[in-house]
Design a protein around this motif. Structure first.
Motif, PDB file in Angstrom:
ATOM      1  N   GLU A 207     -11.349  -0.045   6.065  1.00  0.00           N
ATOM      2  CA  GLU A 207     -10.681  -1.291   5.699  1.00  0.00           C
ATOM      3  C   GLU A 207      -9.434  -1.068   4.857  1.00  0.00           C
ATOM      4  O   GLU A 207      -8.814  -2.027   4.399  1.00  0.00           O
ATOM      5  N   ASN A 208      -9.066   0.195   4.608  1.00  0.00           N
ATOM      6  CA  ASN A 208      -7.829   0.458   3.880  1.00  0.00           C
ATOM      7  C   ASN A 208      -6.638  -0.023   4.697  1.00  0.00           C
ATOM      8  O   ASN A 208      -6.621   0.106   5.923  1.00  0.00           O
ATOM      9  N   GLU A 209      -5.644  -0.569   4.028  1.00  0.00           N
ATOM     10  CA  GLU A 209      -4.459  -1.012   4.735  1.00  0.00           C
ATOM     11  C   GLU A 209      -3.253  -0.968   3.810  1.00  0.00           C
ATOM     12  O   GLU A 209      -3.387  -0.959   2.584  1.00  0.00           O
TER      13      GLU A 209
ATOM     14  N   ILE B   2      -4.030   4.497   9.423  1.00  0.00           N
ATOM     15  CA  ILE B   2      -4.337   3.433   8.472  1.00  0.00           C
ATOM     16  C   ILE B   2      -3.805   2.113   9.025  1.00  0.00           C
ATOM     17  O   ILE B   2      -2.790   2.089   9.721  1.00  0.00           O
ATOM     18  N   ARG B   3      -4.496   1.050   8.749  1.00  0.00           N
ATOM     19  CA  ARG B   3      -4.063  -0.261   9.217  1.00  0.00           C
ATOM     20  C   ARG B   3      -2.799  -0.687   8.470  1.00  0.00           C
ATOM     21  O   ARG B   3      -2.683  -0.508   7.258  1.00  0.00           O
TER      22      ARG B   3
ATOM     23  N   ASP C  85      -9.161   3.435  15.930  1.00  0.00           N
ATOM     24  CA  ASP C  85      -9.806   2.737  14.821  1.00  0.00           C
ATOM     25  C   ASP C  85     -11.238   2.362  15.179  1.00  0.00           C
ATOM     26  O   ASP C  85     -11.515   1.829  16.256  1.00  0.00           O
TER      27      ASP C  85
ATOM     28  N   ARG D 143      -0.388  -3.996   7.788  1.00  0.00           N
ATOM     29  CA  ARG D 143      -0.293  -5.449   7.911  1.00  0.00           C
ATOM     30  C   ARG D 143       1.160  -5.884   7.746  1.00  0.00           C
ATOM     31  O   ARG D 143       1.801  -5.587   6.738  1.00  0.00           O
TER      32      ARG D 143
ATOM     33  N   ALA E  85       0.691   3.048  12.511  1.00  0.00           N
ATOM     34  CA  ALA E  85      -0.714   2.833  12.167  1.00  0.00           C
ATOM     35  C   ALA E  85      -1.564   4.015  12.626  1.00  0.00           C
ATOM     36  O   ALA E  85      -2.477   4.461  11.915  1.00  0.00           O
TER      37      ALA E  85
ATOM     38  N   ARG F 246      -3.684  -1.783  13.966  1.00  0.00           N
ATOM     39  CA  ARG F 246      -4.754  -0.827  13.682  1.00  0.00           C
ATOM     40  C   ARG F 246      -4.473   0.513  14.356  1.00  0.00           C
ATOM     41  O   ARG F 246      -3.812   0.562  15.391  1.00  0.00           O
TER      42      ARG F 246
ATOM     43  N   ALA G 256      -1.879  -7.645  11.922  1.00  0.00           N
ATOM     44  CA  ALA G 256      -2.250  -6.305  11.455  1.00  0.00           C
ATOM     45  C   ALA G 256      -2.273  -5.352  12.643  1.00  0.00           C
ATOM     46  O   ALA G 256      -2.737  -5.702  13.730  1.00  0.00           O
TER      47      ALA G 256
END
Length: 252
Positions: free
Chosen positions: A211-213, A177-178, A206, A180, A172, A202, A200
């Motif tokens: 909010e992109n994941e 990027i997050r 962060d 999940r 991450a 992070r 998730a």
């Protein structure tokens, strides 16, 4: 240091190595110190400036493209039958054939557009170095069943699992990027592993504004009726939304 010359980062001979050879050499150095976490930390600090020379641009797919991707029918069965309904707008992606079993890094590469197969070693190097250099910020994570030094011994000797919580935690931040993690509730809603791994991860820095994941599904290459119970996954695959687009990521 990277080579036998302690006073410089790269000697003239090492400067002739290409990108693939550089990261392969770094992996060998990490492997040699797998049982010495203090030595790993010292090594990573000494060679971390080398990574800055190799800025890395790539695109992460967010949406399923019928011209580029193939749907994984078995993984999609698990996704649609045993995961929350909100994930039914996603498609589980079939990766290149490896008896249907893939590790975490192959899964992540499945989300890249035009990924070079040799990228796997570089991703592993970057992720392990991220974890080692920022160990104190990650060491309090209670999800991992292994300590980070224990994980690295297995991972660097290629004795690790298909995916570890540590892989998710580090990646991450490595990709910024997050990520999940989605684990099917096949063994019931009280399944401790499913409740633990449905979460998730992070990036370390962060700010909660991005909010992109990307989504990773724990699955099995066998149909449910062919699996022993209680069910356990033996592979991970990426999920993509049912439309076409992508986001650009860059790290150095």
């Amino acid at each position: 240091m990277f080579c036998d010359h302690d006073d410089i980062l790269l000697c003239d001979r090492c400067s002739l190595l290409n990108r693939i050879q550089i990261f392969d050499r770094i992996f060998q150095l990490l492997n040699a110190k797998a049982n010495d976490f203090a030595g790993l930390n010292e090594l990573c600090q000494s060679i971390s400036p080398l990574l800055e020379r190799y800025e890395f641009h790539f695109h992460i797919c967010q949406y399923f493209n019928y011209f580029q991707h193939r749907s994984d029918p078995i993984a999609n069965q698990y996704l649609n039958s045993y995961c929350p309904q909100k994930y039914q707008e996603y498609v589980a992606i079939e990766l290149s054939d490896n008896c249907g079993r893939h590790d975490f890094y192959e899964c992540i590469m499945g989300l890249f557009e035009y990924a070079d197969p040799n990228l796997k070693i570089e991703l592993r190097v970057r992720n392990y170095m991220e974890l080692i250099l920022n160990y104190l910020k990650y060491s309090a994570d209670l999800l991992a069943s292994q300590t980070l030094p224990e994980f690295l011994v297995d991972a660097l000797h290629d004795k690790g699992q298909i995916a570890s919580i540590w892989d998710f935690i580090g990646m991450a931040s490595t990709l910024n990027i997050r990520i999940r993690s989605i684990y099917p509730f096949i063994n019931g809603v009280r399944d401790e592993r499913a409740n633990k791994f449905n979460t998730a991860f992070r990036p370390r820095n962060d700010d909660n504004n991005n909010e992109n994941e990307i989504l990773v599904l724990w699955t099995n290459n066998l149909k449910l009726k062919e699996c022993q119970m209680p069910w356990i996954p033996n592979t991970v695959v990426p999920l993509l939304k049912k439309h076409k687009s992508s986001i650009e990521v860059c790290f150095s």
